[in-house]
Motif scaffolding. Structure first.
Motif, short mmCIF file in Angstrom:
data_model
loop_
_atom_site.label_atom_id
_atom_site.label_comp_id
_atom_site.label_asym_id
_atom_site.label_seq_id
_atom_site.Cartn_x
_atom_site.Cartn_y
_atom_site.Cartn_z
N ASN A 62 8.43 14.84 -6.12
CA ASN A 62 7.43 14.68 -5.05
C ASN A 62 6.25 13.84 -5.53
O ASN A 62 5.74 13.00 -4.79
N TYR A 63 5.83 14.09 -6.76
CA TYR A 63 4.72 13.31 -7.31
C TYR A 63 5.09 11.84 -7.43
O TYR A 63 4.30 10.96 -7.13
N LYS A 64 6.31 11.58 -7.90
CA LYS A 64 6.76 10.19 -8.04
C LYS A 64 6.79 9.49 -6.68
O LYS A 64 6.39 8.33 -6.56
N ASP A 65 7.26 10.18 -5.65
CA ASP A 65 7.27 9.61 -4.29
C ASP A 65 5.85 9.33 -3.81
O ASP A 65 5.58 8.28 -3.23
N TYR A 66 4.94 10.29 -4.06
CA TYR A 66 3.55 10.10 -3.66
C TYR A 66 2.92 8.92 -4.41
O TYR A 66 2.22 8.11 -3.82
N GLU A 67 3.20 8.84 -5.71
CA GLU A 67 2.65 7.75 -6.52
C GLU A 67 3.10 6.39 -5.99
O GLU A 67 2.30 5.46 -5.89
N GLN A 68 4.36 6.28 -5.65
CA GLN A 68 4.87 5.01 -5.13
C GLN A 68 4.29 4.67 -3.77
O GLN A 68 4.13 3.50 -3.43
N SER A 69 3.94 5.68 -2.98
CA SER A 69 3.39 5.41 -1.65
C SER A 69 1.95 4.93 -1.70
O SER A 69 1.52 4.18 -0.83
N VAL A 70 1.17 5.36 -2.69
CA VAL A 70 -0.23 4.96 -2.76
C VAL A 70 -0.48 3.79 -3.71
O VAL A 70 -1.56 3.20 -3.69
N GLU A 71 0.49 3.47 -4.54
CA GLU A 71 0.31 2.35 -5.48
C GLU A 71 0.29 1.04 -4.70
O GLU A 71 1.16 0.79 -3.87
N PRO A 72 -0.71 0.19 -4.98
CA PRO A 72 -0.75 -1.10 -4.28
C PRO A 72 0.43 -1.98 -4.68
O PRO A 72 0.83 -2.01 -5.85
N LYS A 73 0.98 -2.66 -3.72
CA LYS A 73 2.10 -3.57 -3.98
C LYS A 73 1.56 -4.84 -4.62
O LYS A 73 0.60 -5.44 -4.15
#
Length: 151
Positions: A7-18
């Motif tokens: 869940n943390y990895k999914d959250y991290e990928q969602s907020v990380e700027p592209k």
């Protein structure tokens, strides 16, 4: 992997700027290429005005590029170029000059011996070490091939 870390990895990928990968690669390619064009202009100038040959012009050109990089780093200009170009400024020999002088500037308050002298080649020391070692290995291989081909 546990559910919580997933869940943390999914959250991290969602907020990380592209990151604009293609744009960054193009900028690095263009700036790195311009640095190389500038180096070629220095080489051509040395060959035309100072009678260097293609075999002997490499060392003064490299030294000049490193010197210019060190001046630009000291005035804070090279860092702005590096922020824009990324790896385009790190790959050529100018990255070496920047690494050496940046460490010297950072540790200058500790004095010339302990600060500048002791810290200047921390990052660049590995480059020098492996460059010299690689040159030794290549020279050894070349010598052995020359010896064996002469037999």
């Amino acid at each position: 992997m546990s559910q919580q870390s997933s869940n943390y990895k999914d959250y991290e990928q969602s907020v990380e700027p592209k990151r604009p990968l293609l744009k960054n690669c193009i900028k690095a390619f263009i700036i790195g290429g311009l640095i190389c064009v500038f180096g070629q202009a220095i080489s051509t100038t040395y060959m035309y005005f100072f009678n260097f040959t293609e075999e002997t012009v490499g060392n003064p050109t490299t030294a000049t590029l490193i010197f210019i990089t060190m001046l630009l780093t000291g005035f804070g200009i090279y860092d702005r170029i590096a922020q824009f170009a990324g790896a385009g400024t790190a790959v050529p020999v100018t990255g070496f000059g920047n690494a050496v002088i940046s460490a010297a500037i950072e540790h200058r308050t500790e004095g010339f011996v302990q600060g500048v002298g002791g810290n200047m080649f921390k990052l660049a020391g590995s480059v020098i070490l492996f460059g010299v070692f690689s040159a030794f290995v290549i020279a050894l291989i070349k010598t052995l091939f020359s010896y064996w081909s002469g037999m």
